[in-house]
Write an enzyme that holds these catalytic residues in place. Sequence first.
Site, PDB file in Angstrom:
ATOM      1  N   CYS A 118      34.988 -78.231 -17.407  1.00  0.00           N
ATOM      2  CA  CYS A 118      34.020 -78.887 -18.302  1.00  0.00           C
ATOM      3  C   CYS A 118      33.663 -80.304 -17.845  1.00  0.00           C
ATOM      4  CB  CYS A 118      34.549 -78.931 -19.735  1.00  0.00           C
ATOM      5  SG  CYS A 118      34.905 -77.308 -20.399  1.00  0.00           S
ATOM      6  N   HIS A 158      30.559 -84.255 -23.648  1.00  0.00           N
ATOM      7  CA  HIS A 158      30.707 -82.823 -23.410  1.00  0.00           C
ATOM      8  C   HIS A 158      30.715 -82.134 -24.780  1.00  0.00           C
ATOM      9  CE1 HIS A 158      32.147 -78.957 -22.428  1.00  0.00           C
ATOM     10  NE2 HIS A 158      33.396 -79.174 -22.788  1.00  0.00           N
ATOM     11  N   ASN A 216      30.137 -74.221 -26.390  1.00  0.00           N
ATOM     12  CA  ASN A 216      30.670 -74.970 -25.247  1.00  0.00           C
ATOM     13  C   ASN A 216      30.207 -74.281 -23.965  1.00  0.00           C
ATOM     14  OD1 ASN A 216      32.212 -76.099 -23.222  1.00  0.00           O
ATOM     15  ND2 ASN A 216      34.137 -76.040 -24.357  1.00  0.00           N
TER      16      ASN A 216
HETATM   17  N1  ACO Z   1      38.384 -66.908 -36.830  1.00  0.00           N
HETATM   18  C1  ACO Z   1      39.239 -66.901 -37.859  1.00  0.00           C
HETATM   19  N2  ACO Z   1      40.497 -67.320 -37.764  1.00  0.00           N
HETATM   20  C2  ACO Z   1      40.924 -67.791 -36.580  1.00  0.00           C
HETATM   21  C3  ACO Z   1      40.075 -67.831 -35.438  1.00  0.00           C
HETATM   22  C4  ACO Z   1      38.758 -67.358 -35.602  1.00  0.00           C
HETATM   23  N3  ACO Z   1      37.880 -67.345 -34.609  1.00  0.00           N
HETATM   24  N4  ACO Z   1      40.763 -68.327 -34.405  1.00  0.00           N
HETATM   25  C5  ACO Z   1      42.000 -68.623 -34.859  1.00  0.00           C
HETATM   26  N5  ACO Z   1      42.101 -68.280 -36.177  1.00  0.00           N
HETATM   27  C6  ACO Z   1      43.247 -68.434 -37.054  1.00  0.00           C
HETATM   28  C7  ACO Z   1      44.553 -68.530 -36.316  1.00  0.00           C
HETATM   29  O1  ACO Z   1      45.035 -67.235 -36.000  1.00  0.00           O
HETATM   30  C8  ACO Z   1      45.417 -69.245 -37.302  1.00  0.00           C
HETATM   31  O2  ACO Z   1      45.855 -68.319 -38.257  1.00  0.00           O
HETATM   32  P1  ACO Z   1      47.364 -68.416 -38.878  1.00  0.00           P
HETATM   33  O3  ACO Z   1      47.406 -69.741 -39.577  1.00  0.00           O
HETATM   34  O4  ACO Z   1      47.408 -67.241 -39.794  1.00  0.00           O
HETATM   35  O5  ACO Z   1      48.268 -68.340 -37.698  1.00  0.00           O
HETATM   36  C9  ACO Z   1      44.465 -70.212 -38.011  1.00  0.00           C
HETATM   37  O6  ACO Z   1      43.124 -69.686 -37.749  1.00  0.00           O
HETATM   38  C10 ACO Z   1      44.525 -71.628 -37.489  1.00  0.00           C
HETATM   39  O7  ACO Z   1      44.533 -71.589 -36.059  1.00  0.00           O
HETATM   40  P2  ACO Z   1      44.630 -72.888 -35.203  1.00  0.00           P
HETATM   41  O8  ACO Z   1      44.540 -72.526 -33.756  1.00  0.00           O
HETATM   42  O9  ACO Z   1      45.804 -73.694 -35.632  1.00  0.00           O
HETATM   43  O10 ACO Z   1      43.293 -73.601 -35.660  1.00  0.00           O
HETATM   44  P3  ACO Z   1      42.799 -75.050 -35.374  1.00  0.00           P
HETATM   45  O11 ACO Z   1      42.557 -75.756 -36.647  1.00  0.00           O
HETATM   46  O12 ACO Z   1      43.625 -75.756 -34.332  1.00  0.00           O
HETATM   47  O13 ACO Z   1      41.361 -74.759 -34.733  1.00  0.00           O
HETATM   48  C11 ACO Z   1      40.347 -74.708 -32.537  1.00  0.00           C
HETATM   49  C12 ACO Z   1      41.280 -74.011 -33.511  1.00  0.00           C
HETATM   50  C13 ACO Z   1      38.935 -74.683 -33.109  1.00  0.00           C
HETATM   51  C14 ACO Z   1      40.363 -73.958 -31.214  1.00  0.00           C
HETATM   52  C15 ACO Z   1      40.820 -76.166 -32.342  1.00  0.00           C
HETATM   53  O14 ACO Z   1      42.183 -76.213 -31.996  1.00  0.00           O
HETATM   54  C16 ACO Z   1      40.043 -76.866 -31.305  1.00  0.00           C
HETATM   55  O15 ACO Z   1      38.903 -77.227 -31.509  1.00  0.00           O
HETATM   56  N6  ACO Z   1      40.625 -77.140 -30.134  1.00  0.00           N
HETATM   57  C17 ACO Z   1      39.932 -77.702 -29.029  1.00  0.00           C
HETATM   58  C18 ACO Z   1      39.640 -76.597 -28.121  1.00  0.00           C
HETATM   59  C19 ACO Z   1      38.332 -76.676 -27.423  1.00  0.00           C
HETATM   60  O16 ACO Z   1      37.338 -77.158 -27.882  1.00  0.00           O
HETATM   61  N7  ACO Z   1      38.377 -76.119 -26.251  1.00  0.00           N
HETATM   62  C20 ACO Z   1      37.234 -76.014 -25.454  1.00  0.00           C
HETATM   63  C21 ACO Z   1      37.606 -76.061 -24.035  1.00  0.00           C
HETATM   64  S1  ACO Z   1      38.264 -77.604 -23.626  1.00  0.00           S
HETATM   65  C22 ACO Z   1      37.019 -78.596 -23.680  1.00  0.00           C
HETATM   66  O17 ACO Z   1      35.939 -78.201 -23.401  1.00  0.00           O
HETATM   67  C23 ACO Z   1      37.289 -79.969 -24.106  1.00  0.00           C
END
Ligand code: ACO
Length: 321
Positions: A114, A248, A278
Amino acid sequence: MPISSHIISSGSYLPEKIMTNNDLAEIVDTSDEWIFKRSGIKSRHIAADKQSTSDMAICAARNAIADAGINASDVDGIIVATTTPDQTFPSVAVSVQAALGVPTCIAFDVQAVCTGFVYGLAVADNFIKARQLKRVLVIGAEKMSSILDWSDRTTCVLFGDGAGAVILEARESAKGQGILSTHLYADGNMRDMLYTNGGVSTTGTSGHIVMQGREVFKHAVNLMAEAVNAALDANNITADEIDWLVPHQANLRIIESTAKKLSMPMERVIVTVQHHGNTSAASIPLAFDEARKSGKIKDGELVLFEALGGGLTWGSALVRV
Ligand code: ACO
């Protein structure tokens, strides 16, 4: 007079097919509400099966060349930032060169996930400052849909496809014009935070994206703010002197948290993640082109690009456009 690199034009391309959060909810156990609340994403563009990364890169490049009012033969360098090349080799850059009819030139891909576009911009800027290139096409192009595990709801809802491009031109100009500074970083100790579970020399396939979402989130906010501060310090300016932050486009919450850390109001932050998702290395040039063409970003303004991606890699570039 010193030489500096000026962004003289931009271009972009998004595939026709739009996939909404509701469309995704038919494939995996998710909802529009969950995706929007956690990421700010509403929809993303998805390339057709036979549409390759170079197809998208070529469209964006053609737009940028038309926008500059130059001929393809005026370009002497092509750098494509991509994680999803058409083939292991040759590079996407040489496919762009051949399609555009650019005569023998320097052409290669950079891989910094990215952060790729910021890396590409920095490499092009250094070639120009070394007086080795005069006009460089810097493209970010990705078919992220090809490396997603479409049964993994934790990753497949976040990404999209597309391409963006800028043309950098060498100009003799007074200090303070064009690209003012670039700041690149990588720390391979964090490579397990975000990776593909395959590759040509290991599994023989490209593999799918695997991500520790929470860890990436935490590091993204801190490291991107560090990269921004490095740019401010190097140019002896404060965040309120920046007209536009073009981050980004990974996730609205990351963008908002970074802006907050810098005390930058969201009115001065370009956000396209809601309808692009993304798009990895394509996200910054796509956002920049949209903001420029819509008249938000104007000539003469101070623009800061910043990114973080797998590696981890991160960086920033400060540009007077
Ligand atoms: N739909 C519904 N539920 C979901 C989904 C989905 N798509 N994905 C995960 N869940 C559930 C999980 O299973 C979990 O359930 P549980 O509590 O029963 O175990 C719950 O939602 C919470 O999951 P978390 O992973 O803890 O959710 P979080 O609040 O951290 O959000 C996310 C996840 C959006 C990925 C967040 O961590 C994030 O934005 N991280 C940054 C990642 C990113 O943007 N990466 C891109 C590449 S890197 C870059 O470009 C910078």
